[in-house]
Design a protein around this motif. Structure first.
Motif, PDB file in Angstrom:
ATOM      1  N   UNK A   1       0.806  -1.211   0.000  1.00  0.00           N
ATOM      2  CA  UNK A   1       0.000   0.000   0.000  1.00  0.00           C
ATOM      3  C   UNK A   1       0.844   1.269   0.000  1.00  0.00           C
ATOM      4  N   UNK A   2       2.049   1.152   0.523  1.00  0.00           N
ATOM      5  CA  UNK A   2       2.895   2.319   0.707  1.00  0.00           C
ATOM      6  C   UNK A   2       4.171   2.113  -0.098  1.00  0.00           C
ATOM      7  N   UNK A   3       5.319   1.939   0.599  1.00  0.00           N
ATOM      8  CA  UNK A   3       6.588   1.611  -0.036  1.00  0.00           C
ATOM      9  C   UNK A   3       7.463   0.902   0.992  1.00  0.00           C
ATOM     10  N   UNK A   4       8.408   0.069   0.540  1.00  0.00           N
ATOM     11  CA  UNK A   4       9.208  -0.708   1.480  1.00  0.00           C
ATOM     12  C   UNK A   4       9.996   0.143   2.480  1.00  0.00           C
ATOM     13  N   UNK A   5      10.670   1.189   2.007  1.00  0.00           N
ATOM     14  CA  UNK A   5      11.520   1.980   2.896  1.00  0.00           C
ATOM     15  C   UNK A   5      10.712   2.635   4.004  1.00  0.00           C
ATOM     16  N   UNK A   6       9.617   3.276   3.633  1.00  0.00           N
ATOM     17  CA  UNK A   6       8.786   3.942   4.631  1.00  0.00           C
ATOM     18  C   UNK A   6       8.145   2.930   5.571  1.00  0.00           C
ATOM     19  N   UNK A   7       7.790   1.759   5.061  1.00  0.00           N
ATOM     20  CA  UNK A   7       7.197   0.719   5.900  1.00  0.00           C
ATOM     21  C   UNK A   7       8.180   0.249   6.965  1.00  0.00           C
ATOM     22  N   UNK A   8       9.422   0.021   6.576  1.00  0.00           N
ATOM     23  CA  UNK A   8      10.435  -0.408   7.539  1.00  0.00           C
ATOM     24  C   UNK A   8      10.607   0.635   8.641  1.00  0.00           C
ATOM     25  N   UNK A   9      10.678   1.907   8.244  1.00  0.00           N
ATOM     26  CA  UNK A   9      10.850   2.975   9.229  1.00  0.00           C
ATOM     27  C   UNK A   9       9.643   3.073  10.154  1.00  0.00           C
ATOM     28  N   UNK A  10       8.439   2.945   9.605  1.00  0.00           N
ATOM     29  CA  UNK A  10       7.227   3.072  10.416  1.00  0.00           C
ATOM     30  C   UNK A  10       7.111   1.940  11.432  1.00  0.00           C
ATOM     31  N   UNK A  11       7.372   0.713  10.990  1.00  0.00           N
ATOM     32  CA  UNK A  11       7.278  -0.417  11.913  1.00  0.00           C
ATOM     33  C   UNK A  11       8.398  -0.352  12.952  1.00  0.00           C
ATOM     34  N   UNK A  12       9.562   0.163  12.564  1.00  0.00           N
ATOM     35  CA  UNK A  12      10.636   0.357  13.542  1.00  0.00           C
ATOM     36  C   UNK A  12      10.214   1.359  14.609  1.00  0.00           C
ATOM     37  N   UNK A  13       9.504   2.416  14.197  1.00  0.00           N
ATOM     38  CA  UNK A  13       9.020   3.399  15.169  1.00  0.00           C
ATOM     39  C   UNK A  13       8.041   2.759  16.142  1.00  0.00           C
ATOM     40  N   UNK A  14       7.167   1.896  15.626  1.00  0.00           N
ATOM     41  CA  UNK A  14       6.253   1.159  16.511  1.00  0.00           C
ATOM     42  C   UNK A  14       7.046   0.292  17.482  1.00  0.00           C
ATOM     43  N   UNK A  15       8.089  -0.370  16.974  1.00  0.00           N
ATOM     44  CA  UNK A  15       8.924  -1.201  17.830  1.00  0.00           C
ATOM     45  C   UNK A  15       9.604  -0.402  18.928  1.00  0.00           C
ATOM     46  N   UNK A  16      10.068   0.798  18.596  1.00  0.00           N
ATOM     47  CA  UNK A  16      10.722   1.642  19.600  1.00  0.00           C
ATOM     48  C   UNK A  16       9.743   2.028  20.701  1.00  0.00           C
ATOM     49  N   UNK A  17       8.518   2.370  20.327  1.00  0.00           N
ATOM     50  CA  UNK A  17       7.503   2.728  21.323  1.00  0.00           C
ATOM     51  C   UNK A  17       7.198   1.537  22.228  1.00  0.00           C
ATOM     52  N   UNK A  18       7.030   0.362  21.621  1.00  0.00           N
ATOM     53  CA  UNK A  18       6.759  -0.836  22.417  1.00  0.00           C
ATOM     54  C   UNK A  18       7.941  -1.185  23.314  1.00  0.00           C
ATOM     55  N   UNK A  19       9.151  -1.047  22.772  1.00  0.00           N
ATOM     56  CA  UNK A  19      10.345  -1.346  23.568  1.00  0.00           C
ATOM     57  C   UNK A  19      10.474  -0.359  24.724  1.00  0.00           C
ATOM     58  N   UNK A  20      10.153   0.892  24.484  1.00  0.00           N
ATOM     59  CA  UNK A  20      10.238   1.888  25.551  1.00  0.00           C
ATOM     60  C   UNK A  20       9.250   1.573  26.671  1.00  0.00           C
ATOM     61  N   UNK A  21       8.039   1.184  26.288  1.00  0.00           N
ATOM     62  CA  UNK A  21       7.045   0.808  27.302  1.00  0.00           C
ATOM     63  C   UNK A  21       7.504  -0.412  28.086  1.00  0.00           C
ATOM     64  N   UNK A  22       8.041  -1.407  27.379  1.00  0.00           N
ATOM     65  CA  UNK A  22       8.542  -2.592  28.056  1.00  0.00           C
ATOM     66  C   UNK A  22       9.734  -2.289  28.951  1.00  0.00           C
ATOM     67  N   UNK A  23      10.617  -1.387  28.490  1.00  0.00           N
ATOM     68  CA  UNK A  23      11.789  -1.034  29.286  1.00  0.00           C
ATOM     69  C   UNK A  23      11.391  -0.334  30.582  1.00  0.00           C
TER      70      UNK A  23
END
Length: 234
Positions: free
Chosen positions: A187-209
């Protein structure tokens, strides 16, 4: 023969007192016990969000096509994270003192996603390989210690079940993350998708940390206290 020469003799585990619970009700009770513990709950959250950091490997071919690379570029990108993982595991085990390792779980989990944010700017192949390698290095380091801390914080008589529960979550999270990444990349593009999901991962990791830090700061909740040596009464 290779396995025999490479392992050290260890004493056989002592029998567990009390009857083993093999029913579904027993399994559900053990899982509820795991989730009720703030330490193990935080560690599970950190372990399961690893799926956000494996999305680049699933999108290596689409990203290579996006930047005009061929099969060789795909191979380099797919090898980047595993190479970083090997280096990260060696560095973490060789140079980080055991007493400091639990404290690095949260920071390493958050930092692992930062290099992937740069994918939004469509970096060159060498920079992308470097970013994916760094993510592999940091994610492997934190994942190793998170899993070890989870096992040590679990009573001996349910460790097998707990490890299976945690491992199933890792597989499921990776599958869901890859599926979501593929849908977004279409729906979007590979590069932006990787960055967006990484941002989600950072938020989840921060909450877990944060959860892990709070759980560890509670009296009597230090990782030095192994739950397997003193099972909680039921």
């Amino acid at each position: 023969m290779v396995v025999r020469l490479g392992l050290t003799d260890r004493p056989r585990p002592s029998p567990v007192d009390g009857p083993a619970r093999r029913s579904w009700r027993g399994s559900a009770s053990d899982i509820a016990d795991i989730l009720a513990d703030p330490r193990r709950r935080a560690l599970l959250a950190l372990v399961w969000m690893i799926g956000c950091y494996v999305v680049p490997e699933a999108l290596a071919a689409p990203y290579a096509a996006q930047v005009g690379g061929g099969p060789a570029v795909v191979g380099l990108l797919m090898a980047a994270a595993p190479l970083g993982s090997i280096v990260g595991a060696w560095l973490f085990a060789r140079f980080v003192p055991p007493a400091r390792r639990p404290m690095l779980i949260g920071p390493a989990a958050v930092a692992a996603g930062v290099p992937l944010l740069g994918m939004a700017w469509h970096p060159s192949i060498p920079l992308a390989v470097g970013a994916w390698s760094l993510t592999g290095l940091l994610s492997t380091a934190y994942l190793m210690q998170a899993q070890a801390s989870f096992v040590r914080a679990t009573q001996e008589h349910i460790r097998g079940r707990a490890i299976g529960f945690a491992g199933s979550g890792i597989i499921a999270s990776q599958g869901l993350a890859v599926l979501g990444g593929g849908i977004l990349a279409d729906l979007w593009e590979p590069a932006a998708t990787i960055a967006a999901i990484a941002a989600v991962g950072i938020v989840l990791a921060l909450a877990g940390a944060v959860s892990w830090r709070r759980a560890e700061s509670r009296p009597g909740s230090s990782t030095a206290r192994i739950a397997g040596r003193a099972p909680r009464p039921r």
